[in-house]
Each structure stands twice: as C-alpha cells, then as structure tokens.
Design an enzyme around this catalytic site. Structure first.
Site, PDB file in Angstrom:
ATOM      1  N   SER A 542     -45.543  78.129  -1.744  1.00 39.04           N
ATOM      2  CA  SER A 542     -45.732  79.716  -2.008  1.00 39.04           C
ATOM      3  C   SER A 542     -45.358  80.535  -0.821  1.00 39.04           C
ATOM      4  O   SER A 542     -44.479  80.271  -0.431  1.00 39.04           O
ATOM      5  CB  SER A 542     -47.138  79.762  -2.906  1.00 39.04           C
ATOM      6  OG  SER A 542     -46.911  81.096  -3.644  1.00 39.04           O
ATOM      7  N   ASP A 623     -41.323  76.981 -12.632  1.00 37.47           N
ATOM      8  CA  ASP A 623     -42.014  78.227 -11.953  1.00 37.47           C
ATOM      9  C   ASP A 623     -41.418  79.294 -11.834  1.00 37.47           C
ATOM     10  O   ASP A 623     -40.121  79.433 -11.354  1.00 37.47           O
ATOM     11  CB  ASP A 623     -41.931  77.531 -10.231  1.00 37.47           C
ATOM     12  CG  ASP A 623     -42.844  78.444  -9.421  1.00 37.47           C
ATOM     13  OD1 ASP A 623     -43.045  79.546 -10.060  1.00 37.47           O
ATOM     14  OD2 ASP A 623     -42.985  78.329  -8.197  1.00 37.47           O
ATOM     15  N   HIS A 655     -45.611  76.583 -10.753  1.00 37.29           N
ATOM     16  CA  HIS A 655     -45.799  76.768  -9.303  1.00 37.29           C
ATOM     17  C   HIS A 655     -46.786  75.657  -8.866  1.00 37.29           C
ATOM     18  O   HIS A 655     -46.953  75.796  -7.315  1.00 37.29           O
ATOM     19  CB  HIS A 655     -46.564  78.024  -9.304  1.00 37.29           C
ATOM     20  CG  HIS A 655     -46.510  78.818  -7.956  1.00 37.29           C
ATOM     21  ND1 HIS A 655     -45.252  79.057  -7.386  1.00 37.29           N
ATOM     22  CD2 HIS A 655     -47.361  79.350  -7.196  1.00 37.29           C
ATOM     23  CE1 HIS A 655     -45.585  79.667  -6.247  1.00 37.29           C
ATOM     24  NE2 HIS A 655     -46.963  79.924  -6.121  1.00 37.29           N
TER      25      HIS A 655
END
Length: 679
Positions: A542, A623, A655
């Site tokens: 991320s 995601d 994610h």
C-alpha cells in the site's frame, strides 16, 4: 499515567530471553496460516463467561472457518459451542447470561441463531430472504437490531426479489450515475446497509428504520456494531452514517442519527454542526449521558478522534481529556458510569486506557502489546492481547487492570512447537531531530557472532504503525524464522506519537518518511552490528509499496532487492483510479487539476529513469483502493529498463492476501526473492 502490576509483568516478560521446547522449529508461514484466531470477545452480563469467535484454517478448502466458544472468566474452562461446517460468528449475550445469539451461514445464508451455553442444539431465530449482519440485542433482551442490504425505499422482500431477478438476467452491464460505483473489493448493485429492528416475539417482522436513506449503517466495508446502539430504554437507536448524497466518495462527514424503533419518526441527526466524522455512540448505563467519537477536520480520515460527552437531556457537550494527544477507539462505559474505557496506538503499543468521566484524568490499564477487543463488567475487564511473540489470547482483570489472569490458551500446543525471534524496540533522531521509534526482531536461534541479512519492512497507511502485535499478513517472525533480521520504522505519518507526528506526512509523502527510513536503517546497523548492512532488502504494501517505488528512484543504491505489494506508481493517475478520493484530496492538498504541483512533488513515475534495483511486484485483481494497473505499470517499467523483476498476480485477492494457500505462496515467493539477492 501509571503501569498496573499486570503491565509490569508483561514488560518483564518481553525483556526475558525467549525459551523454547527442545523439539521446536523456527516459525514459518505454514505455522502462521494455521494459528487459530480469537476475535470479538463478549462478557456475559453476570460476569462469569466470555464468548468469543474463533477462526481456524481449513487448508484443503482454502478458507477460514468460524465457531463460537466460551471461556470461564476464572480461567477454569474453555469450551466450543458450535460445530457446524458453516461460519458461526458475532456472539451476543442475552440478558440472562444463559443464551448466546450468533450469526450463522449453516442454513445457506447468514441468519441469526441462538444456543444455550449449557448444551443443546442451536435454534434459528431469523429466516429472512436476505443476509443478516451486525446484530445487537436491546438492553431488555426483547428486541434486536441488525443490518440487511436493501434498495433504498424498497421493502426487504421486494429487494430480495430484485436481487434474484438481476442474478437470473443474462444482462451483465451495470449502469451508474454517481460514485461510489465500487468500493474496496465489491461493485455496487445499488443496495445499502440499512438498520432493521425486530421483536424477538414469534412471528415478528423486521422494520427498516432507514427506509428512505441512501446511506449505509454500519458503514462499508469495515463498519460494525460499534457504529450504532440502543438507547438504554430500548425505544430508539443511535447510529452513525454518511448521508451526503453524491459527495460520498470525497466526504468523511459521518453524522449521528436518532430514530425511534417503532417507526413513528424518520431518523434525525443531532451532529450536523460537525462536518467531519462522528461515530461510535455509547450510552452510560443510566441513560443520562452519551459518549461518542468525533473528528474535527473534514476529509481527513486519520484525524484525531476526540471523546465527546453529551448530556442527553440538555444536549450540552464537552470534550473528555482534550490534552490527551492520541486517537481513541472502541469506547465502553463502566457499570457505574464513572469511567470510560478506550484503546489507542501509543509508541509502538496499542494499550487500553481508563478515563475518569468527571475530571478527564487518564490511566493506562493494559500497557503492553496490542489490545484486541475488550468488554467491561461490574467488577472485571475482559480483553484480548497479542504481541510480536504471541497471537491473541483473552485475559480477565480487575477494573484498574490489576490481578490480570490469562483465561484462554488457544494456540498453546502450536506455540510449543515453534521458535520465535526476540523483539526489541529502539528509538533514534529522525527528521528535524525528532524522536522516531522502531522495532527489530532478531533471527530465530540468534548468534551475535554471525552476520544476518535484513528484511526492512515499511508499513502502509501511511497513517499506520508496525507495533507490538501479531500480524497475519506482515509478521516479522516469518522473516526471523527464515534467518533474517527484521526492521520496522514508525516514520513521520505513523499513528501513536501525537497528532502532529501523524499530520506531518501531508503533502510530504516522499520527504520526512524517507529521511526517517534512511536514518532509522543507519541507526539500526550501528546499534546492531550483527546486521549485515550489505545485504538488506526493503518490502512494503500500500503506502509501503508507494515508498518502495519512491525508493527505487530516490535511494537507488541502498538495497539488494525490493518488494512492492499493491502500490501506486503514478499519484496523478491513481487519483482517478481509486474509490475513496477524499484520501488523495487530503494528502495532496486538493484535486490533481486544482493542485497538480502537489501530486507531482513526490511522484515515483517521474524517477523511473533512475531505477536499477531488482524488484518483485505483487498485486491483487480485486483491489479497488490501489488498482491493479499500478502494479502492472511498475512491472512494465522494470522490464522495459532491463531490471531483474517478477510480477505475482492474485486475480481473486483484494488489498490483502487472505486465502490460506495464497498467503503461503505469497510468503514463499517473497522469501525466495530475498534469498536470491542476499544469500
């Protein structure tokens, strides 16, 4: 603030060298995916039992399975209540402490069931045509509130018919006229999470108390029962939702609403004066006072939550402990209404705090490790704690945190068979000579005379933390078990160090955090000479993967290899790809067309020409927060530049990587990549 006896014992325990059985082995990812996971602890009204949700891994079916267990608060017994192959989750006590309500998929959909704790077969309570979730029992035990996904303005029966018609149709096109058309890992079909209230009398029908609202309560995708509550008399609900129309994708304006459960009036908000986030309502036991959490700055999801105390009769409000510079969550009242409990990140830990409601004085009652759920009884606390060397177990303690006693040992047998690396926290002077904290985990079977390669882990968020917790996706013990030292820096932007420290990353994604990472790695290599500074690999997901891409062009000679999981390559285009656009608008001071300079300031794509470090790129196809094109673009750039690189793609993961066999493959691939470049 003061440390209670149990906290001091935990600190001493962490300072003691780890002891392991003679036949144990280094901790591996296979051990990790098979650990049983406690969640959602609930204390019985009589204070004698803890109910919990336990996840175990069905490796062959590649999923987790969930069951309901109970544990005696005196530690004398732990017992499994449900055994069906479906998922049994979210236990909630009846007021008599003899019955537990829970959600189960055993009938083919998610419905409410109940079971007596002294034995017998579960009984189904609801048989509705839509999935039931987020169940709460009223204080008198006669009514329940829960959520179902329905089309606004449409009955739940007609909503179910419309869903069935859509599923039967051969038309696959989806037509949208506003954001959010997809969120996290799910495409919208027009339905909303609405709260329903239903009597537990036989034959009762549920009532949608939000029928005309085009909003979700609880919020999607992660909201739960903490976002609504019955009034103590059971006659109304207080709930949090974002009722902002077409601004939903760029607004964090959640308000609190009051609605009678009998349907006599529509929901009415009483927090319209605050255009930021209001949530987690909790009434004092006497019903005279409402506590809730509120942010101050609109559009900022990582703003500090303050605790608001509202006199219910007059509406007069005050902030509790305004000088306490942490952001709390999970608030709960003591039975006498004099104390409020809440947890928050703090200096690499996640403790439980007690607030005196009258004075605002704050005391830490569970100091070490990461609090993982808690409940407050008349004379005892129930709480879960995990650390860098132990998954969550439940503890019982007095209300001040003293006389703590472990009441579950769910993974005792599994833990006896593995060896962990020893964790240690240190600090150094980072950006602007400010103190920055970090954790290291030594390799399993550490020998100070040897030199060890380093896994340099960079957390996401960016408003997050790598603290003293047992993580199931980014656990440093997996690297320690493979012979690596793990380093985790809580750079500027991290949570738990005061709100100014968290705020510092805004508009400076590649500035202060990179300086902290550089200085932190240098400090670790000096402090721990057994770390091999010539064999260091950096990994992140991320925001951590954004930082990997930024490092590739702005610290290109430092690392032997890099790993980027679900990261942005181009901050400008990522704005148009993502779903919650309030996030980039806050972080980069506006939209790309209003403030293009901010999006360009620290944009990895503009530095690809300097890339040279081998990189493993990983991305999930579901995601929608950081879209797969970011990973694909990164891999394309690496390949075109002739840099050694691999691309690991999971079409069915979001994610995070959640499926057990995918998790094992992820870790095996990552460790093989690190081994290739450091061993």
């Amino acid at each position: 603030m003061s440390l209670s006896l149990n906290c001091l014992m935990l600190v001493a325990l962490l300072a003691t060298p780890l002891a392991f059985a003679a036949d144990s082995k280094p901790y591996k990812v296979d051990d990790q995916v098979r650990m049983q996971r406690i969640a959602d602890p609930q204390l019985s009204p009589d204070g004698k039992w803890a109910a919990l949700q336990l996840r175990s891994t069905d490796y062959e079916e590649n999923r987790g399975r969930f069951d309901i267990w109970i544990a005696a608060m005196d530690g004398s017994a732990t017992r499994r209540l449900t055994t069906a192959p479906g998922s049994d989750t979210a236990p909630r006590w009846a007021p008599d402490s003899k019955t537990i309500y829970f959600l189960s998929t055993r009938s083919g959909s998610s419905q409410l069931w109940k079971i007596a704790i002294d034995g017998g077969e579960p009984q189904q309570v609801t048989t509705l045509p839509l999935d039931v979730s987020n169940v709460t029992v009223s204080p008198d035990g006669r009514t329940i509130a829960f959520s179902m996904e329905v089309f606004p303005g449409m009955s739940y029966q007609d909503s179910a018919k419309k869903v069935a018609e859509k599923e039967a149709s051969k038309i696959t096109g989806k037509l949208y006229d506003q954001l959010l058309y997809r969120h996290w890992d799910t495409w919208s079909d027009g339905r909303r999470n609405h709260l329903f209230v239903m009597s537990l009398d036989a034959g009762a029908e549920p009532r949608d108390v939000m029928k005309e609202m085009v909003a979700d309560a609880p919020s999607k995708p992660f909201g739960g029962t903490e976002e609504f509550t019955f009034t103590p008399d059971g006659k109304a609900l207080i709930f949090s939702c974002r009722n902002v129309g077409r601004e939903e994708a760029w607004s964090t304006n959640f308000d609190l609403f009051y609605v009678p459960v009998d349907g006599s009036a529509a929901p009415k908000s009483f927090t319209l004066g605050n255009t930021a986030w209001d949530t987690q309502p909790a009434f004092s036991p006497d019903g005279k006072t409402l506590a809730y959490l509120a942010m101050t700055r609109p559009g900022y999801e990582a703003d500090r939550f303050k605790i608001v105390i509202r006199d219910w009769a007059s509406g007069k409000e005050r902030e509790l402990a305004p000088k306490w510079d942490l952001s709390p969550g999970g608030i709960a009242w003591s039975r006498d209404g004099k104390t409020l409990y809440a947890h928050a990140d703090e200096l690499g830990q996640h403790p439980l705090f007690a607030f005196d409601v009258a004075s605002g004085a704050v005391k830490k009652v569970v100091a070490t490790g990461t609090l993982d759920g808690f409940a407050v009884g008349s004379s005892a606390l129930l709480y879960g704690v995990n650390t860098l060397t132990s998954p969550t177990d439940l503890f019982a303690a007095k209300l001040d945190g003293s006389s703590s006693k472990q009441i579950t040992r769910i993974n005792a047998e599994a833990l006896s068979k593995v060896r962990f690396g020893e964790p240690e926290q240190f600090s150094f002077k980072g950006w602007n000579d400010e103190t920055v904290y970090a954790w290291i985990v030594k390799p399993v079977d550490f020998d100070a005379s040897k030199k060890y390669p380093v896994a340099f882990l960079i957390h996401g968020g960016p408003q997050g933390s790598f603290g003293n917790d047992f993580h199931y996706r980014w656990n440093p013990q997996v690297y320690a078990g493979a012979g690596y030292a793990a380093i985790m820096i809580d750079f500027h932007g991290s949570t738990g160090y005061g709100q100014a420290f968290t705020d510092a990353i805004r508009g400076d994604w590649g500035g202060k955090p990179l300086e902290d990472l550089q200085k932190g790695l240098a400090a670790a290599l000096v402090k721990y000479p057994w770390m091999n500074g010539d064999k260091v690999c950096a990994l992140g997901a991320s925001y951590g993967a954004y930082m990997i891409n930024w490092i590739a062009g702005n610290w290109p000679d430092r690392f032997k290899c890099l790993v980027a999981h679900d990261g942005n390559l181009d901050e400008r285009f990522a704005y148009y790809d993502t779903e919650e656009i309030w996030f980039p608008e806050w972080e980069h001071h506006g939209t790309p067309w209003d403030n293009p300079e901010s999006y360009a300031k620290h944009n990895p794509i503009d530095h690809v020409g300097k890339w040279k470090t081998p990189m493993l790129v990983i991305h999930g196809g579901k995601d929608y927060r950081v879209v797969e094109s970011g990973g694909m673009s990164t891999f394309t750039a690496l390949q075109r530049r002739g840099i050694p690189s691999k691309f690991l793609y999971f079409p069915d993961e979001n994610h995070w990587v959640l499926k057990p066999q995918n998790s094992v493959f992820w870790h095996e691939t990552v460790l093989a990549w690190l081994d290739q470049w450091t061993k």
